[in-house]
Motif scaffolding. Structure first.
Motif, PDB file in Angstrom:
ATOM      1  N   LYS A 101     -76.003 -42.121  20.437  1.00  0.00           N
ATOM      2  CA  LYS A 101     -76.454 -40.846  20.964  1.00  0.00           C
ATOM      3  C   LYS A 101     -75.309 -40.037  21.562  1.00  0.00           C
ATOM      4  N   TYR A 102     -74.363 -40.726  22.139  1.00  0.00           N
ATOM      5  CA  TYR A 102     -73.258 -40.040  22.814  1.00  0.00           C
ATOM      6  C   TYR A 102     -71.938 -40.550  22.262  1.00  0.00           C
ATOM      7  N   ARG A 103     -71.406 -39.868  21.282  1.00  0.00           N
ATOM      8  CA  ARG A 103     -70.174 -40.312  20.639  1.00  0.00           C
ATOM      9  C   ARG A 103     -69.013 -39.458  21.108  1.00  0.00           C
ATOM     10  N   LEU A 104     -67.891 -40.130  21.397  1.00  0.00           N
ATOM     11  CA  LEU A 104     -66.692 -39.400  21.793  1.00  0.00           C
ATOM     12  C   LEU A 104     -65.813 -39.087  20.592  1.00  0.00           C
ATOM     13  N   LEU A 105     -66.037 -39.785  19.478  1.00  0.00           N
ATOM     14  CA  LEU A 105     -65.230 -39.512  18.287  1.00  0.00           C
ATOM     15  C   LEU A 105     -65.641 -38.171  17.686  1.00  0.00           C
ATOM     16  N   PRO A 106     -64.717 -37.491  17.032  1.00  0.00           N
ATOM     17  CA  PRO A 106     -65.073 -36.217  16.390  1.00  0.00           C
ATOM     18  C   PRO A 106     -66.070 -36.435  15.265  1.00  0.00           C
ATOM     19  N   SER A 107     -66.945 -35.464  15.077  1.00  0.00           N
ATOM     20  CA  SER A 107     -67.909 -35.516  13.982  1.00  0.00           C
ATOM     21  C   SER A 107     -67.233 -35.139  12.676  1.00  0.00           C
ATOM     22  N   ALA A 108     -67.994 -35.202  11.603  1.00  0.00           N
ATOM     23  CA  ALA A 108     -67.456 -34.834  10.296  1.00  0.00           C
ATOM     24  C   ALA A 108     -66.925 -33.406  10.328  1.00  0.00           C
ATOM     25  N   GLY A 109     -65.683 -33.204   9.863  1.00  0.00           N
ATOM     26  CA  GLY A 109     -65.069 -31.885   9.846  1.00  0.00           C
ATOM     27  C   GLY A 109     -64.374 -31.505  11.139  1.00  0.00           C
ATOM     28  N   GLN A 110     -64.383 -32.422  12.129  1.00  0.00           N
ATOM     29  CA  GLN A 110     -63.739 -32.145  13.404  1.00  0.00           C
ATOM     30  C   GLN A 110     -62.512 -33.018  13.604  1.00  0.00           C
ATOM     31  N   SER A 111     -61.687 -32.625  14.565  1.00  0.00           N
ATOM     32  CA  SER A 111     -60.571 -33.428  15.050  1.00  0.00           C
ATOM     33  C   SER A 111     -60.574 -33.322  16.572  1.00  0.00           C
ATOM     34  N   THR A 112     -59.930 -34.289  17.228  1.00  0.00           N
ATOM     35  CA  THR A 112     -59.821 -34.237  18.685  1.00  0.00           C
ATOM     36  C   THR A 112     -58.507 -33.562  19.057  1.00  0.00           C
ATOM     37  N   LEU A 200     -60.917 -31.917  23.451  1.00  0.00           N
ATOM     38  CA  LEU A 200     -62.147 -31.392  22.873  1.00  0.00           C
ATOM     39  C   LEU A 200     -62.223 -31.727  21.389  1.00  0.00           C
ATOM     40  N   ASN A 201     -63.427 -31.973  20.913  1.00  0.00           N
ATOM     41  CA  ASN A 201     -63.649 -32.179  19.488  1.00  0.00           C
ATOM     42  C   ASN A 201     -63.938 -30.824  18.842  1.00  0.00           C
ATOM     43  N   LEU A 202     -63.011 -30.374  17.991  1.00  0.00           N
ATOM     44  CA  LEU A 202     -63.101 -29.041  17.397  1.00  0.00           C
ATOM     45  C   LEU A 202     -62.926 -29.118  15.886  1.00  0.00           C
ATOM     46  N   THR A 203     -63.528 -28.163  15.196  1.00  0.00           N
ATOM     47  CA  THR A 203     -63.220 -28.001  13.775  1.00  0.00           C
ATOM     48  C   THR A 203     -61.869 -27.295  13.661  1.00  0.00           C
ATOM     49  N   GLU A 204     -61.322 -27.294  12.471  1.00  0.00           N
ATOM     50  CA  GLU A 204     -60.048 -26.611  12.251  1.00  0.00           C
ATOM     51  C   GLU A 204     -60.174 -25.122  12.568  1.00  0.00           C
ATOM     52  N   GLU A 205     -61.280 -24.515  12.172  1.00  0.00           N
ATOM     53  CA  GLU A 205     -61.484 -23.092  12.438  1.00  0.00           C
ATOM     54  C   GLU A 205     -61.556 -22.809  13.935  1.00  0.00           C
ATOM     55  N   GLN A 206     -62.221 -23.699  14.681  1.00  0.00           N
ATOM     56  CA  GLN A 206     -62.326 -23.506  16.130  1.00  0.00           C
ATOM     57  C   GLN A 206     -60.967 -23.626  16.808  1.00  0.00           C
ATOM     58  N   TRP A 207     -60.170 -24.617  16.377  1.00  0.00           N
ATOM     59  CA  TRP A 207     -58.840 -24.764  16.983  1.00  0.00           C
ATOM     60  C   TRP A 207     -57.956 -23.558  16.668  1.00  0.00           C
TER      61      TRP A 207
END
Length: 235
Positions: A101-112, A200-207
């Motif tokens: 339920k609470y994952r610290l790893l980035p989701s698909a398409g994200q990086s930390t 923060l876990n962000l997508t490439e576009e967000q970063w």
């Protein structure tokens, strides 16, 4: 004529009696099958690691009761909103240890991403790993605004000594996993240390949007704790 009529009536009665017996047999067979099987939740198709499960990802199948274990999820509502810790195969029984339920790893398409200190104007001291935050942009040349429409997951918050900020006697993540709002509140109050770095876990576009906005030096980030990180009790 009467004999033919009696023969036809007898034949019809025999057919109806046979159909009735067969119908009872099918009902009993169905009941036996229901008693010997159990329903479990399975993905409809392959699901990649880091995917947040939605109702459309899942379906229900019946398995022999002897093949069902306590680790298998039997109620789809328990799985919805969870994130996959590893790939899931289609029509493969969904096991509790494969989702979280609470994952610290980035989701698909994200990086930390560790957010550069010079990009940050302020960070709420109540933020902890696993929280969701709202990121605002405070710009000297234009109106301040929310940088992203959706909340962002925090992968970690650390002190200048590179120590994760938490209360060792009452870890925030443990309280979060147990849905213990009181424990989470106490952990935030009693934790020592000032946030020096936030991941923060962000997508490439967000970063890229963040980097483009802040690298000139006129715009800074304000990172605020979002109340939805602590779930409200269901009514």
């Amino acid at each position: 004529m009467n004999r033919r009529r009696q023969l036809a009536i007898s034949l019809s009665a025999a057919v109806l009696s046979g159909l009735l017996v067969y119908g009872v047999y099918l009902v009993q067979l169905k009941q036996i099958q229901l008693e010997e099987t159990a329903e479990v939740v399975v993905p409809k198709r392959f699901i990649a690691t880091g995917t947040k499960l939605e109702p459309e990802h899942l379906t229900i199948v019946s398995l022999p009761r002897s093949a069902v274990s306590s680790e298998m999820i039997t109620d789809a509502s328990e799985a919805v909103g969870m994130e996959t810790s590893m790939p899931l195969g289609g029509n493969e029984p969904l096991l509790r240890w494969k989702v979280d339920k609470y994952r610290l790893l980035p989701s698909a398409g994200q990086s930390t991403f560790q957010i550069p200190r010079e990009y940050v104007k302020s960070v709420s001291n109540g933020i902890r790993a696993g929280d969701e935050v709202v990121v605002y942009l405070s710009d000297e040349t234009t109106a301040s605004r929310k940088l992203y429409p959706d909340a962002i997951r925090v992968a970690g918050v650390k002190t200048a000594a590179n120590l994760e900020i938490d209360n060792p006697k009452n870890p925030n993540l443990l309280s979060m996993a147990n849905d213990d709002k009181e424990g989470m509140y106490t952990s935030r109050r009693d934790a020592n240390g000032t946030i020096d770095a936030i991941n923060l876990n962000l997508t490439e576009e967000q970063w890229l949007a963040m980097d483009t906005a802040c690298k000139g030096g006129t715009a800074k980030l304000i990172i605020a704790f979002q109340a939805s990180s602590i779930k409200e009790d269901e009514q």
